[in-house]
Design a protein around this motif. Structure first.
Motif, short mmCIF file in Angstrom:
data_model
loop_
_atom_site.label_atom_id
_atom_site.label_comp_id
_atom_site.label_asym_id
_atom_site.label_seq_id
_atom_site.Cartn_x
_atom_site.Cartn_y
_atom_site.Cartn_z
N GLU A 175 -10.74 3.45 5.58
CA GLU A 175 -9.72 2.46 5.96
C GLU A 175 -9.70 2.15 7.45
O GLU A 175 -9.68 0.98 7.84
CB GLU A 175 -8.33 2.99 5.54
CG GLU A 175 -7.18 2.13 6.02
CD GLU A 175 -5.83 2.72 5.67
OE1 GLU A 175 -4.82 2.13 6.08
OE2 GLU A 175 -5.79 3.76 4.99
N GLN A 199 -7.24 -1.14 -1.41
CA GLN A 199 -7.32 -1.81 -0.12
C GLN A 199 -8.77 -2.11 0.26
O GLN A 199 -9.08 -3.20 0.75
CB GLN A 199 -6.68 -0.95 0.97
CG GLN A 199 -6.66 -1.62 2.35
CD GLN A 199 -6.30 -0.65 3.45
OE1 GLN A 199 -6.93 0.40 3.60
NE2 GLN A 199 -5.27 -0.97 4.21
N ASN A 200 -9.66 -1.15 0.03
CA ASN A 200 -11.08 -1.37 0.34
C ASN A 200 -11.62 -2.55 -0.46
O ASN A 200 -12.37 -3.38 0.07
CB ASN A 200 -11.88 -0.10 0.04
CG ASN A 200 -13.37 -0.29 0.21
OD1 ASN A 200 -14.07 -0.72 -0.71
ND2 ASN A 200 -13.88 0.02 1.38
N PHE A 252 -10.22 -5.64 1.16
CA PHE A 252 -10.91 -5.88 2.43
C PHE A 252 -12.25 -6.58 2.18
O PHE A 252 -12.60 -7.56 2.86
CB PHE A 252 -11.16 -4.56 3.16
CG PHE A 252 -10.02 -4.07 3.99
CD1 PHE A 252 -8.94 -4.87 4.29
CD2 PHE A 252 -10.02 -2.76 4.49
CE1 PHE A 252 -7.88 -4.42 5.08
CE2 PHE A 252 -8.97 -2.29 5.27
CZ PHE A 252 -7.91 -3.11 5.57
N SER A 266 -1.77 -3.66 4.55
CA SER A 266 -1.59 -2.46 5.36
C SER A 266 -0.28 -1.78 4.99
O SER A 266 0.62 -2.39 4.41
CB SER A 266 -1.59 -2.83 6.86
OG SER A 266 -2.80 -3.46 7.22
N TYR A 290 -12.80 0.16 8.66
CA TYR A 290 -12.86 -1.20 8.10
C TYR A 290 -11.76 -2.07 8.71
O TYR A 290 -11.97 -3.24 9.05
CB TYR A 290 -12.72 -1.16 6.57
CG TYR A 290 -13.45 -2.27 5.85
CD1 TYR A 290 -13.81 -3.46 6.49
CD2 TYR A 290 -13.78 -2.14 4.50
CE1 TYR A 290 -14.48 -4.47 5.82
CE2 TYR A 290 -14.46 -3.14 3.82
CZ TYR A 290 -14.80 -4.31 4.49
OH TYR A 290 -15.46 -5.32 3.82
N HIS A 291 -10.58 -1.50 8.86
CA HIS A 291 -9.46 -2.21 9.47
C HIS A 291 -9.82 -2.67 10.88
O HIS A 291 -9.59 -3.83 11.25
CB HIS A 291 -8.23 -1.29 9.48
CG HIS A 291 -6.93 -1.96 9.76
ND1 HIS A 291 -6.63 -2.56 10.95
CD2 HIS A 291 -5.84 -2.12 8.98
CE1 HIS A 291 -5.41 -3.06 10.90
NE2 HIS A 291 -4.91 -2.82 9.72
N SER A 332 -5.77 3.28 -1.17
CA SER A 332 -6.87 3.03 -0.23
C SER A 332 -8.09 2.47 -0.95
O SER A 332 -8.86 1.69 -0.38
CB SER A 332 -7.25 4.32 0.51
OG SER A 332 -6.20 4.72 1.37
N TYR A 356 -2.48 0.48 12.66
CA TYR A 356 -2.90 0.25 11.28
C TYR A 356 -1.78 -0.02 10.29
O TYR A 356 -2.04 -0.22 9.11
CB TYR A 356 -3.69 1.47 10.77
CG TYR A 356 -4.88 1.83 11.62
CD1 TYR A 356 -6.10 1.18 11.44
CD2 TYR A 356 -4.77 2.80 12.61
CE1 TYR A 356 -7.19 1.51 12.22
CE2 TYR A 356 -5.87 3.14 13.40
CZ TYR A 356 -7.06 2.48 13.20
OH TYR A 356 -8.14 2.80 13.97
N GLN A 357 -0.53 -0.01 10.73
CA GLN A 357 0.56 -0.13 9.78
C GLN A 357 1.72 -0.90 10.41
O GLN A 357 1.84 -0.98 11.64
CB GLN A 357 1.02 1.25 9.32
CG GLN A 357 1.31 2.20 10.46
CD GLN A 357 1.45 3.63 10.01
OE1 GLN A 357 1.41 3.93 8.83
NE2 GLN A 357 1.64 4.53 10.96
N LYS A 409 0.85 -1.19 0.00
CA LYS A 409 0.00 0.00 0.00
C LYS A 409 0.89 1.24 0.00
O LYS A 409 1.42 1.64 1.03
CB LYS A 409 -0.93 -0.01 1.22
CG LYS A 409 -2.00 1.07 1.20
CD LYS A 409 -2.94 0.91 2.39
CE LYS A 409 -4.13 1.87 2.28
NZ LYS A 409 -3.73 3.27 2.41
N ASN A 458 -10.66 8.52 0.01
CA ASN A 458 -9.74 9.59 0.43
C ASN A 458 -9.61 10.71 -0.60
O ASN A 458 -8.52 11.25 -0.82
CB ASN A 458 -8.35 9.02 0.75
CG ASN A 458 -8.30 8.32 2.09
OD1 ASN A 458 -9.24 8.40 2.88
ND2 ASN A 458 -7.22 7.62 2.35
#
Length: 449
Positions: free
Chosen positions: A427, A117-118, A121, A166, A430-431, A114, A138-139, A107, A312
């Motif tokens: 993010e 990533q969504n 997810f 992540s 959801y994370h 993002s 988160y990272q 990422k 974002n």
């Protein structure tokens, strides 16, 4: 001499030849930049935890400024995220289980990552995948180089990690210790000038070099000038690579890819060759839908699985227009990112040609039609200011950019509501939801020590 050996040598020389061509281009841009700068008066003044797991103890460096927030989403946001409907996500998705291969997604910052990533997810939740989550927040201790010990433990009922997506700074050898041998490795790159403008806008207050430029721009003699233009006048005087938060202040994509982002060195061609060998797909933000079609082919997905909304997105007033002078300076300052992007842009179109350009065009049309239908069903308002959004779907905000979100349609069935909320879910929320779902506990905050 085997045919495989010969083809490998030819491929390596092709990479070297391309890099030489790109390097010459960069040198010409540097000369042009120096010429431009010599005709202007510069307004910038020189500036002179412990964790035990399975019998092992190691230190993990807390995440530093200039990346995603290290705090945990508010309790209200976390609670609402955990209460998302957990039935089959929706009849918007194909019901047939395909069990896609494991995926590791690097990422990168401000590249459209993002949004990808969504999508991952949602795919992972639907397929009941086991996520490789960071041990803290988160990272993966960004901006430190990724290490296997930065990953939380494998759940007892899982035999392997299926998805990792992540933020991290890439280390291929360490990543291989975490993900299965058959994992698909992907990332996304964006045109370097727009990437840097977005990075600057989003992280002005948290990247030291950027915040110094902002302070100088606020001086009376610089009235009317932007912080970005001040920074570009003399970035060397504002940027100190030894300052931890400055990692995104020069060639941010190269940094995320694990490359030397400070200057060209002799290892760059070989490092770039290793990346080209390792990645199954490097997506290109300017060809996002084409990238998704190629991703879908890799993972065996249908157009419905690839539906998305842009995550974002900044308010238009927070996007800085780039004149030609700024573009030349930006390309010079981010010359390594330009090399990286130009190289993988060519690789992208090679993959597209192998896939079939007509087939790709048809796939893009099908994806856009499917995505438009899903958006119309799910989204009642786009580009919604954060003050008008509920906590659950409000993106994290910086103090220098307004991040917009989406409002979900009312009166949806429980099944459609579950799908549509996830489609627009930021993010952090959801994370947190997926982490709690996998481990039955809240995420750990970064220790203050």
């Amino acid at each position: 001499m085997t045919l495989r050996w010969l083809s490998t040598q030819l491929w390596r020389h092709r990479v070297t030849g391309l890099l030489v061509t790109l390097a010459v281009t960069v040198i010409l841009m540097l000369l042009a930049t120096q010429s431009l700068q010599s005709t202007r008066t510069r307004n910038v003044r020189p500036a002179g935890e412990k964790r035990t797991q399975k019998g092992r103890e190691h230190k993990q460096t807390p995440a530093r400024p200039g990346s995603a927030p290290t705090h945990i989403a508010s309790h209200e946001q976390e609670t609402k995220a955990r209460l998302l409907p957990t039935a089959e996500l929706s009849n918007q998705s194909v019901k047939k289980r395909r069990h896609p291969p494991p995926v590791a997604f690097l990422k990168t910052h401000k590249t459209g990552s993002s949004t990808v990533q969504n999508l991952l997810f949602r795919l992972g939740e639907k397929e009941k995948a086991t996520f490789a989550f960071p041990y803290y927040t988160y990272q993966f201790s960004y901006p430190e180089r990724f290490r296997a010990e930065f990953v939380d433990e494998l759940p007892e009922d899982s035999s392997q990690f299926d998805l990792l997506c992540s933020h991290m700074r890439l280390d291929l050898n360490q990543l291989k210790k975490v993900m299965p041998l058959n994992a698909i490795l992907i990332t996304i790159l964006r045109e370097p000038l727009r990437t840097f403008e977005s990075v600057f806008s989003y992280y002005t207050s948290s990247v030291h070099a950027f915040s110094r430029a902002k302070e100088i721009a606020a001086r009376p003699e610089n009235k009317g000038r932007t912080a970005l233009s001040v920074f570009l006048d003399d970035p060397e005087s504002l940027w100190d690579p030894k300052v931890p938060s400055n990692h995104l202040a020069k060639n941010p994509m190269s940094f995320d890819m694990g490359l030397n982002n400070e200057e060209w060195n002799a290892s760059w061609p070989e490092d770039l060759y290793r990346l080209e060998e390792a990645f199954d797909l490097v997506m290109i933000a300017e060809h996002f839908d084409e990238s998704l079609v190629l991703l879908g082919a890799l993972l065996g997905l249908e157009p419905q699985d690839l539906a998305y909304v842009q995550m974002n997105t900044r308010h238009a007033g927070d996007v800085t227009a780039l004149d030609e002078d700024s573009r030349v300076k930006l390309r010079s300052w981010n010359a390594l990112d330009s090399l990286l992007y130009d190289f993988f842009l060519q690789e992208f179109w090679i993959k597209a040609e192998h896939y079939g350009l007509n087939r790709l065009k048809a796939g893009v049309a099908e994806l856009r039609a499917s995505t438009e239908k899903i958006r119309n069903n799910c989204v009642s308002r786009s580009a919604v200011p954060p003050s008008e959004l509920e906590d659950l779907v409000r993106p994290w905000q910086t103090d220098t950019a307004t991040i917009l979100g989406y409002e979900v349609q009312k009166n949806l069935s429980l099944e459609d509501q579950g799908f549509c909320v996830r489609l627009v879910l930021p993010e952090l929320q959801y994370h947190s939801h997926l982490y709690f779902q996998q481990y039955g506990r809240d995420m750990r905050s970064v220790p203050s020590d």
